[in-house]
Design a protein around this motif. Structure first.
Motif, PDB file in Angstrom:
ATOM      1  N   PRO A  21       0.792  -1.239   0.000  1.00 36.35           N
ATOM      2  CA  PRO A  21       0.000   0.000   0.000  1.00 36.35           C
ATOM      3  C   PRO A  21       0.825   1.292   0.000  1.00 36.35           C
ATOM      4  O   PRO A  21       0.357   2.318  -0.481  1.00 36.35           O
ATOM      5  N   ASP A  22       2.057   1.258   0.512  1.00 33.48           N
ATOM      6  CA  ASP A  22       2.882   2.470   0.528  1.00 33.48           C
ATOM      7  C   ASP A  22       3.392   2.874  -0.854  1.00 33.48           C
ATOM      8  O   ASP A  22       3.825   4.015  -1.031  1.00 33.48           O
ATOM      9  N   CYS A  23       3.370   1.967  -1.822  1.00 34.84           N
ATOM     10  CA  CYS A  23       3.783   2.307  -3.190  1.00 34.84           C
ATOM     11  C   CYS A  23       2.836   3.364  -3.746  1.00 34.84           C
ATOM     12  O   CYS A  23       1.640   3.346  -3.483  1.00 34.84           O
ATOM     13  N   LYS A  24       3.375   4.245  -4.512  1.00 30.86           N
ATOM     14  CA  LYS A  24       2.555   5.299  -5.137  1.00 30.86           C
ATOM     15  C   LYS A  24       2.058   4.874  -6.515  1.00 30.86           C
ATOM     16  O   LYS A  24       1.558   5.693  -7.275  1.00 30.86           O
ATOM     17  N   ILE A  25       2.152   3.608  -6.821  1.00 26.83           N
ATOM     18  CA  ILE A  25       1.799   3.103  -8.142  1.00 26.83           C
ATOM     19  C   ILE A  25       0.330   3.373  -8.499  1.00 26.83           C
ATOM     20  O   ILE A  25      -0.002   3.595  -9.655  1.00 26.83           O
ATOM     21  N   SER A  50      14.805   4.703 -10.950  1.00 24.89           N
ATOM     22  CA  SER A  50      15.227   4.324  -9.601  1.00 24.89           C
ATOM     23  C   SER A  50      14.227   3.321  -9.043  1.00 24.89           C
ATOM     24  O   SER A  50      13.024   3.457  -9.253  1.00 24.89           O
ATOM     25  N   PRO A  51      14.700   2.321  -8.292  1.00 26.19           N
ATOM     26  CA  PRO A  51      13.778   1.335  -7.717  1.00 26.19           C
ATOM     27  C   PRO A  51      12.923   1.946  -6.609  1.00 26.19           C
ATOM     28  O   PRO A  51      13.403   2.760  -5.815  1.00 26.19           O
ATOM     29  N   CYS A  52      11.674   1.550  -6.557  1.00 33.09           N
ATOM     30  CA  CYS A  52      10.772   1.968  -5.487  1.00 33.09           C
ATOM     31  C   CYS A  52      11.307   1.425  -4.165  1.00 33.09           C
ATOM     32  O   CYS A  52      11.640   0.248  -4.053  1.00 33.09           O
ATOM     33  N   LYS A  53      11.378   2.272  -3.156  1.00 31.37           N
ATOM     34  CA  LYS A  53      11.933   1.852  -1.865  1.00 31.37           C
ATOM     35  C   LYS A  53      10.978   0.933  -1.102  1.00 31.37           C
ATOM     36  O   LYS A  53      11.378   0.318  -0.119  1.00 31.37           O
ATOM     37  N   TYR A  54       9.737   0.804  -1.559  1.00 30.91           N
ATOM     38  CA  TYR A  54       8.774  -0.044  -0.871  1.00 30.91           C
ATOM     39  C   TYR A  54       8.643  -1.430  -1.492  1.00 30.91           C
ATOM     40  O   TYR A  54       8.513  -2.408  -0.784  1.00 30.91           O
ATOM     41  N   CYS A  55       8.661  -1.527  -2.805  1.00 33.85           N
ATOM     42  CA  CYS A  55       8.391  -2.824  -3.432  1.00 33.85           C
ATOM     43  C   CYS A  55       9.616  -3.496  -4.050  1.00 33.85           C
ATOM     44  O   CYS A  55       9.538  -4.645  -4.458  1.00 33.85           O
TER      45      CYS A  55
END
Length: 58
Positions: A21-25, A50-55
């Motif tokens: 859920p924290d991803c802004k996707i 850049s890689p998402c720091k959550y997923c």
């Protein structure tokens, strides 16, 4: 199924199989979505995303 989705507005790549859920996707606009060929993380990084720091965990 695609594995990675890039957001062209912030240049962040997300792993669709590991989203949380924290991803802004969920807020990525349709015109900002991009996919990678081949559909691997290395291709996204090569394209300066850049890689998402959550997923995506290093």
């Amino acid at each position: 199924m695609v594995g990675y989705l890039g957001n062209k507005s912030d240049m962040v790549v997300h792993d669709l199989a590991s989203m949380i859920p924290d991803c802004k996707i969920y807020y990525v606009k349709k015109e900002d979505k991009t996919y990678f060929v081949p559909d691997i993380l290395e291709e996204a990084l090569k394209e300066k995303f850049s890689p998402c720091k959550y997923c995506i965990q290093s």
